[in-house]
Design a protein around this motif. Structure first.
Motif, short mmCIF file in Angstrom:
data_model
loop_
_atom_site.label_atom_id
_atom_site.label_comp_id
_atom_site.label_asym_id
_atom_site.label_seq_id
_atom_site.Cartn_x
_atom_site.Cartn_y
_atom_site.Cartn_z
N MET A 98 -10.89 -17.26 -3.10
CA MET A 98 -9.82 -18.04 -2.54
C MET A 98 -8.43 -17.81 -2.91
O MET A 98 -8.49 -17.64 -3.79
CB MET A 98 -10.58 -19.88 -3.45
N ALA A 99 -7.86 -18.61 -1.75
CA ALA A 99 -6.38 -17.95 -2.62
C ALA A 99 -5.96 -19.18 -2.87
O ALA A 99 -6.06 -20.36 -3.05
CB ALA A 99 -5.32 -18.34 -1.11
N HIS A 100 -5.47 -18.77 -3.92
CA HIS A 100 -4.38 -19.37 -4.96
C HIS A 100 -2.81 -19.24 -5.66
O HIS A 100 -2.26 -18.14 -5.60
CB HIS A 100 -5.00 -20.00 -6.67
N THR A 101 -2.25 -19.89 -5.64
CA THR A 101 -0.61 -20.07 -6.60
C THR A 101 -0.21 -20.92 -7.80
O THR A 101 -1.21 -22.03 -8.18
CB THR A 101 0.47 -20.69 -5.93
N ILE A 102 0.71 -20.13 -8.63
CA ILE A 102 1.56 -20.98 -9.46
C ILE A 102 2.83 -21.14 -9.31
O ILE A 102 3.42 -20.20 -8.35
CB ILE A 102 0.76 -20.29 -11.05
N SER A 103 2.86 -22.53 -9.52
CA SER A 103 4.69 -22.55 -9.22
C SER A 103 5.86 -23.22 -10.04
O SER A 103 4.74 -24.24 -11.12
CB SER A 103 4.52 -23.68 -8.13
N GLU A 104 6.49 -23.72 -10.47
CA GLU A 104 7.06 -23.92 -11.41
C GLU A 104 7.52 -25.57 -11.55
O GLU A 104 7.50 -25.74 -10.07
CB GLU A 104 8.76 -23.66 -11.68
N PRO A 105 6.90 -26.52 -12.26
CA PRO A 105 7.13 -27.68 -11.49
C PRO A 105 8.95 -28.28 -11.58
O PRO A 105 8.43 -28.91 -11.66
CB PRO A 105 7.24 -28.35 -13.73
N ASP A 106 9.75 -27.63 -11.88
CA ASP A 106 10.93 -28.40 -10.89
C ASP A 106 11.08 -28.20 -10.17
O ASP A 106 10.14 -28.29 -8.98
CB ASP A 106 12.41 -27.25 -12.12
N GLY A 107 12.34 -28.83 -9.55
CA GLY A 107 12.71 -29.86 -8.01
C GLY A 107 12.38 -28.66 -7.15
O GLY A 107 11.77 -28.96 -5.60
N ALA A 108 12.58 -27.23 -7.80
CA ALA A 108 12.52 -26.05 -6.63
C ALA A 108 11.04 -25.89 -6.10
O ALA A 108 10.59 -25.38 -4.98
CB ALA A 108 13.33 -24.81 -6.90
N MET A 109 10.62 -25.84 -6.99
CA MET A 109 8.94 -25.52 -6.90
C MET A 109 8.57 -24.52 -6.28
O MET A 109 8.17 -23.83 -5.44
CB MET A 109 7.84 -26.85 -5.69
N ALA A 127 0.84 -15.43 -7.12
CA ALA A 127 0.52 -15.59 -5.99
C ALA A 127 -0.87 -15.00 -5.91
O ALA A 127 -0.67 -13.39 -6.13
CB ALA A 127 1.07 -15.62 -4.32
N ASN A 128 -2.09 -14.80 -5.34
CA ASN A 128 -3.04 -13.64 -5.78
C ASN A 128 -3.72 -13.04 -4.57
O ASN A 128 -3.13 -13.49 -3.36
CB ASN A 128 -4.75 -14.71 -6.28
N LYS A 129 -3.96 -12.29 -3.89
CA LYS A 129 -4.52 -11.05 -2.76
C LYS A 129 -4.66 -12.21 -1.56
O LYS A 129 -3.84 -12.12 -0.91
CB LYS A 129 -4.86 -9.89 -3.38
N ALA A 130 -6.05 -13.08 -1.74
CA ALA A 130 -6.26 -13.81 -1.00
C ALA A 130 -5.28 -14.52 -0.64
O ALA A 130 -5.46 -14.82 1.10
CB ALA A 130 -7.21 -15.07 -1.48
N PHE A 131 -4.43 -15.14 -1.60
CA PHE A 131 -3.15 -16.08 -0.68
C PHE A 131 -2.73 -14.45 0.05
O PHE A 131 -2.22 -15.61 1.18
CB PHE A 131 -2.50 -16.33 -1.64
N SER A 132 -2.37 -13.65 0.03
CA SER A 132 -1.53 -13.12 0.85
C SER A 132 -2.39 -12.72 2.47
O SER A 132 -1.63 -12.22 3.06
CB SER A 132 -1.42 -11.25 -0.22
N ASP A 133 -3.45 -12.43 2.12
CA ASP A 133 -4.17 -12.60 3.30
C ASP A 133 -4.33 -13.53 3.81
O ASP A 133 -5.21 -13.00 5.05
CB ASP A 133 -5.93 -11.74 2.78
N LEU A 134 -4.54 -14.86 3.32
CA LEU A 134 -4.64 -16.18 4.26
C LEU A 134 -2.98 -16.04 5.09
O LEU A 134 -3.24 -16.05 6.27
CB LEU A 134 -4.44 -17.04 3.73
N THR A 135 -2.25 -15.57 4.37
CA THR A 135 -0.48 -16.42 4.80
C THR A 135 0.01 -15.34 5.70
O THR A 135 1.23 -14.91 6.43
CB THR A 135 0.20 -16.65 4.30
N GLY A 136 -0.30 -13.88 5.01
CA GLY A 136 0.21 -12.67 5.80
C GLY A 136 1.84 -12.45 5.57
O GLY A 136 2.17 -11.29 5.55
N TYR A 137 1.91 -12.80 4.45
CA TYR A 137 3.04 -12.35 3.69
C TYR A 137 2.47 -11.32 2.51
O TYR A 137 1.29 -11.97 1.49
CB TYR A 137 3.63 -14.04 2.86
N GLY A 138 3.62 -10.44 2.43
CA GLY A 138 3.60 -10.14 0.53
C GLY A 138 3.74 -10.13 -0.35
O GLY A 138 4.18 -11.36 -0.11
N GLN A 139 3.21 -9.76 -1.23
CA GLN A 139 4.03 -10.03 -2.56
C GLN A 139 4.89 -10.64 -3.33
O GLN A 139 5.73 -11.14 -3.83
CB GLN A 139 2.92 -9.53 -4.19
N ASP A 140 6.07 -9.22 -2.27
CA ASP A 140 7.97 -9.60 -2.55
C ASP A 140 8.29 -10.86 -1.60
O ASP A 140 9.89 -11.26 -1.90
CB ASP A 140 7.98 -8.42 -2.25
#
Length: 356
Positions: A1-12, A17-30
């Motif tokens: 399952m896709a998952h991410t970790i974000s900073e808690p500041d205003g920019a979030m 991001a794990n590989k499942a998130f890349s597969d789900l969205t089509g974006y590369g890690q970079d």
């Protein structure tokens, strides 16, 4: 399952991001690290879902929503998002936010089929209840009819004024039927422009005719006096929107209180325009404020949805949905601000143009 970790500041910004998130969205890690999940949003992303996410982040609470997101190639998917803070054990403040995403598109298609079936059944149930909107349109005509019963004792100018209001409301009622199916037909042909100053005067007269003596109206047009700006909306359509605001306000105030209309000219910058799904530029803002019971946040998020009502068997759930559709057709939007016990303010934002 896709998952991410974000900073808690205003920019979030995303820090993992794990590989499942890349597969789900089509974006590369970079392309993911250091960016915000807003990169997945687009024209069809639901503003009320975004509002729920922002509210949960502001309160450092977990939330679960379904919203339309966009892959890197521009295709859409229904993102079932669970977002939760990771709290510092000492301070209790968030040190990160974890997001878990899954593609719920197949489930959405199944639910859409079921919803269409349910909507057909609901249409049959609600057809009889549409008469609530018709009554709103015809009520001023009934009141004027009662006034004209005693026409022998009225001054000629009062009779002329009552007849003018009667004709105005008859035209309004005749237009209502076509407006009820506006959402099914899609955007209409662009209407001719209306002068802001004349519109404000007409609206003040119209709204005053809807109110009982127990409701005091203030129509503040001081900041638009002398303006030569136009808006692209039919006057009768704006009056229909205002009549829905007034009907709701009278219910919220138990038909006794203060109602204020404020007409102002404002500029909406790019950041605010994006949040409102508008084009940045110059706008007419019409605030309709009551001092009634007010609404909680959950009600505000749902209030423009078709068939959503807080009036149980007395409400159709169509008035504000149709109003939002009318204003959207004119290039604008309706927003609401409210707190329980502190009244409500409905704001119409309409783009302005110079008179030719």
């Amino acid at each position: 399952m896709a998952h991410t970790i974000s900073e808690p500041d205003g920019a979030m910004n995303i820090v993992y991001a794990n590989k499942a998130f890349s597969d789900l969205t089509g974006y590369g890690q970079d392309e993911i690290i250091g960016r915000n999940c807003r990169m997945l949003q687009g024209p069809r992303t639901e503003p009320n879902m975004i509002a729920r996410i922002r509210a949960a982040i502001a309160r450092s609470e977990a939330t679960e929503v379904s919203l339309t997101n966009y892959r890197r190639d521009g295709s859409t998917f229904l993102n079932r998002l669970y977002l939760a803070p990771v709290l510092d054990e000492v301070t209790g403040r968030p040190i990160a936010f974890i997001g878990i995403q899954s593609d719920a598109s197949r489930l959405q298609r199944q639910m859409r089929f079921e919803q269409e079936h349910n909507n057909l059944a609901a249409l049959g149930r609600y057809t009889a209840r549409i008469n609530h909107e018709i009554r709103n349109a015809l009520q001023p005509i009934r009141l004027i009819g009662d006034v004209l019963k005693d026409w022998q004792h009225l001054r000629p100018e009062d009779i002329d004024k009552s007849l003018a209001t009667l004709r105005e409301n008859l035209d309004f009622a005749l237009d209502l039927t076509s407006d009820l199916i506006r959402m099914a037909r899609g955007p209409s042909v662009k209407p001719p422009t209306a002068a802001v100053a004349l519109l404000a005067a007409q609206a003040g007269h119209f709204v005053q005719g809807l109110l009982p003596n127990t409701v005091r109206l203030v129509n503040d047009v001081s900041t638009i006096e002398g303006t030569d700006l136009n808006v692209a909306i039919k006057p009768r359509h704006l009056l229909q929107v205002l009549s829905n605001f007034v009907a709701n306000a009278m219910d919220a105030m138990d038909r006794s209180g203060d109602l204020k209309m404020r007409w102002t000219l404002t500029t909406i910058p790019s950041a605010q325009a994006e949040a409102l799904q508008l084009a940045p530029g110059n706008y007419l803002r019409i605030d309709v404020e009551d001092n009634g019971r007010g609404m909680d946040e959950a009600t505000q998020l749902e209030i423009f949805e078709v068939f959503f009502t807080t009036k149980a068997d007395e409400g159709t759930g169509l008035g504000l949905a149709i109003s939002q559709s009318i204003v959207r057709d004119a290039g604008g939007v309706i927003t609401v601000q409210s707190r329980p016990g502190h009244g409500s303010t409905f704001s119409i934002h309409l783009p302005t143009s110079q008179a030719v």
